[in-house]
Design an enzyme around this catalytic site. Structure first.
Site, PDB file in Angstrom:
ATOM      1  N   GLU A 263       0.845  -1.190   0.000  1.00  0.00           N
ATOM      2  CA  GLU A 263       0.000   0.000   0.000  1.00  0.00           C
ATOM      3  C   GLU A 263       0.885   1.246   0.000  1.00  0.00           C
ATOM      4  OE1 GLU A 263      -3.796   1.735   2.581  1.00  0.00           O
ATOM      5  OE2 GLU A 263      -2.269   0.518   3.595  1.00  0.00           O
ATOM      6  N   LYS A 338     -10.227   0.988  -1.952  1.00  0.00           N
ATOM      7  CA  LYS A 338     -10.277   0.705  -0.518  1.00  0.00           C
ATOM      8  C   LYS A 338     -11.631   1.164   0.011  1.00  0.00           C
ATOM      9  CE  LYS A 338      -7.491   1.231   3.707  1.00  0.00           C
ATOM     10  NZ  LYS A 338      -6.238   1.791   4.262  1.00  0.00           N
ATOM     11  N   CYS A 372      -5.257  -3.243   3.041  1.00  0.00           N
ATOM     12  CA  CYS A 372      -4.932  -3.034   4.454  1.00  0.00           C
ATOM     13  C   CYS A 372      -6.142  -3.166   5.387  1.00  0.00           C
ATOM     14  CB  CYS A 372      -4.257  -1.681   4.619  1.00  0.00           C
ATOM     15  SG  CYS A 372      -3.374  -1.468   6.194  1.00  0.00           S
TER      16      CYS A 372
END
Length: 506
Positions: A263, A338, A372
């Site tokens: 990321e 995300k 993440c």
């Protein structure tokens, strides 16, 4: 009989076995006519020798499985026993068939309790896999039905056996060996008074079956290369891309199918922004994203490798998102936003969450990407699993070990509960010139389901903590099929859909 006296051997049946086979069949089937004629057994052996399996104890025949090869489409539909063997003489064996049909399994009553039937079933399954056939079919008599016929219909009887409320020596055994009831067969064997002519059509599906003319693009042995990226000062976007290309080249040299980056791997470029405002710096970084996507897509084609680009900020109008790209080696690309934004991203960078998640087809399995924080929400992994996910990529950035462990433990949970592989890939080092990204902690790793076919700790590979390196791991996608169908536990199959459901709102 003592087990000390047993010397068991599994082998193919031969024609010289017929006298012993006749004695055994007469003993087991006095109610439906006893043994088959010698000619029928000889024909079976001539036409399909590997399908006729027996077990002997010190030379004495004690168990037999008789099998033919058939057309799946024909015999997965209603039929009778005479369609397989007419008058116990003419055999419906099809050497071009795509399924096995279990004609019979019989065991000497004195040897029941030694699980010889299970050995014969396992031998049939191995034969099915070895011949790359679609399934094993079997017509199973419901021999205790006559005891319940006054109170239960055949369908109700089958349901009660499945619930283990009633024991049926044939059906209960077949269900315990991973066979599924496909349909009820009427007048299957009319002379069978105990079953009143009824039988179940059972099926065991070969989850490893591959069509003969499968595309060359469908790889099942997949190599992953995860780049544990060192954050360092860069003076231009081209310098970052040069370092990226170095790793892509290195990973592709090992004939890898995927390379994955962390990321915000190009975050060092924020240090070039002529501003001290974090919102302005992250938007400056976003100005490079389209160029990076194009260059990484070109590398994927040039180096013949699928690239999980890590994540980068993407500006759409006035809204800023955190996105990861899948750059396939055929030149096509996919994007995953995300969805769950951390308090830091929302507060300091004003990043928004995306609105969709999807599993993507590749030439090396079906993959998904959760960036993440997203991996800490189990619903997303389950939605991807329902779409056929095999490998989940998790590019992450964490600053401390406890933050890293949140990602790691949740990633391991996703691998177990969704019976898939999970690759976590992070960055290490420090960026003193970039506020909020000054330190990193990572130990990239590849996780698997937790079962016998995988490492004892469900960790396929892991990097040295806080060291720039490439982590390689070879993944067998067929093992996922096996664990999902035949594992010690079956998390996907055993979900209580009668109690809860999961819906993705588009």
């Amino acid at each position: 009989m003592s087990t000390d006296d047993l010397i068991l051997k599994v082998r193919e049946l031969n024609k010289e076995d017929f006298p012993a086979l006749k004695v055994l069949m007469d003993k087991v089937y006095p109610d439906i006519g006893g043994s088959w004629p010698r000619h029928t057994i000889a024909t079976l052996i001539d036409q399909f020798p590997e399908g006729q399996i027996c077990i002997e104890d010190q030379g004495q025949l004690v168990a037999v499985a008789l099998t033919v090869q058939v057309d799946y489409k024909r015999f997965s539909n209603p039929h009778t026993y005479d369609d397989l063997i007419t008058n116990r003489m003419t055999i419906a064996h099809d050497e071009d068939g795509d399924a096995l049909y279990g004609l019979d399994i019989f065991i000497d009553p004195e040897y029941r309790g030694y699980r010889l039937g299970r050995r014969l079933y396992e031998a049939r399954k191995e034969l099915c896999r070895g011949l790359n056939l679609r399934a094993i079919l079997a017509g199973g008599r419901i021999v205790n039905y006559h005891l319940h016929a006054d109170n239960l219909s055949p369908a109700q009887y089958i349901e009660e056996v499945d619930r283990k409320a009633i024991y049926d020596p044939i059906l209960s055994f077949q269900l315990a060996n991973d066979f599924q009831v496909k349909r009820l067969l009427r007048q299957y064997l009319p002379e069978d008074k105990r079953s009143q002519g009824y039988a179940t059509l059972l099926e065991w599906s070969n989850i490893l079956f591959d069509p003969e003319e499968k595309p060359l693009s469908q790889k099942r042995q997949v190599r992953i290369g995860a780049v544990q990226w060192q954050m360092r000062e860069f003076h231009s976007a081209e310098a970052v891309l040069k370092q990226v290309e170095y790793f892509v080249d290195a990973v592709s040299d090992y004939k890898s199918d995927f390379v994955v980056f962390p990321e915000f791997f190009n975050a060092p470029l924020m240090g070039l922004a002529n501003t001290t405002q974090q919102q302005e710096a992250i938007r400056y970084l976003a100005s490079f994203t389209d160029h990076f996507r194009q260059q990484l897509s070109q590398m994927a084609v040039s180096y013949n490798i699928n690239i999980i680009t890590g994540s980068m900020p993407l500006l759409e109008g006035k809204e800023l998102f955190n996105v990861a790209y899948l750059c396939r080696r055929d030149g096509s690309t996919e994007v995953q936003y995300k969805l769950h934004i951390t308090p830091h991203e929302r507060r300091d960078w004003v990043i928004e969450g995306g609105h969709a998640v999807a599993a993507f087809d590749t030439d090396a399995g079906k993959v998904g990407i959760l960036i993440c924080y997203d991996v800490e929400f189990p619903e997303l992994g389950r939605i991807l699993a329902d779409q056929g996910l095999e490998v989940l990529f998790v590019p992450f950035w964490t600053d401390t070990k406890n933050a890293y462990l949140r990602v790691r433990h949740c990633a391991q949970a996703r691998a177990i509960e969704n019976e898939c592989y999970v690759v976590v890939c992070g960055s290490v080092g420090n960026l003193p010139q970039v506020e909020s990204l000054d330190v990193q902690y990572a130990q990239s790793a590849v996780f698997s389901p937790s079962d016998f076919a995988f490492p004892h700790d469900a960790v396929m590979a892991e990097a040295t903590p806080n060291t720039e390196m490439i982590l390689f791991s070879d993944l067998d996608l067929d093992r996922l099929k096996v664990v999902r169908s035949e594992g010690s536990v079956r998390n996907l199959k055993d979900r209580r859909r009668d109690l809860f459901t999961l819906t993705l709102h588009n």
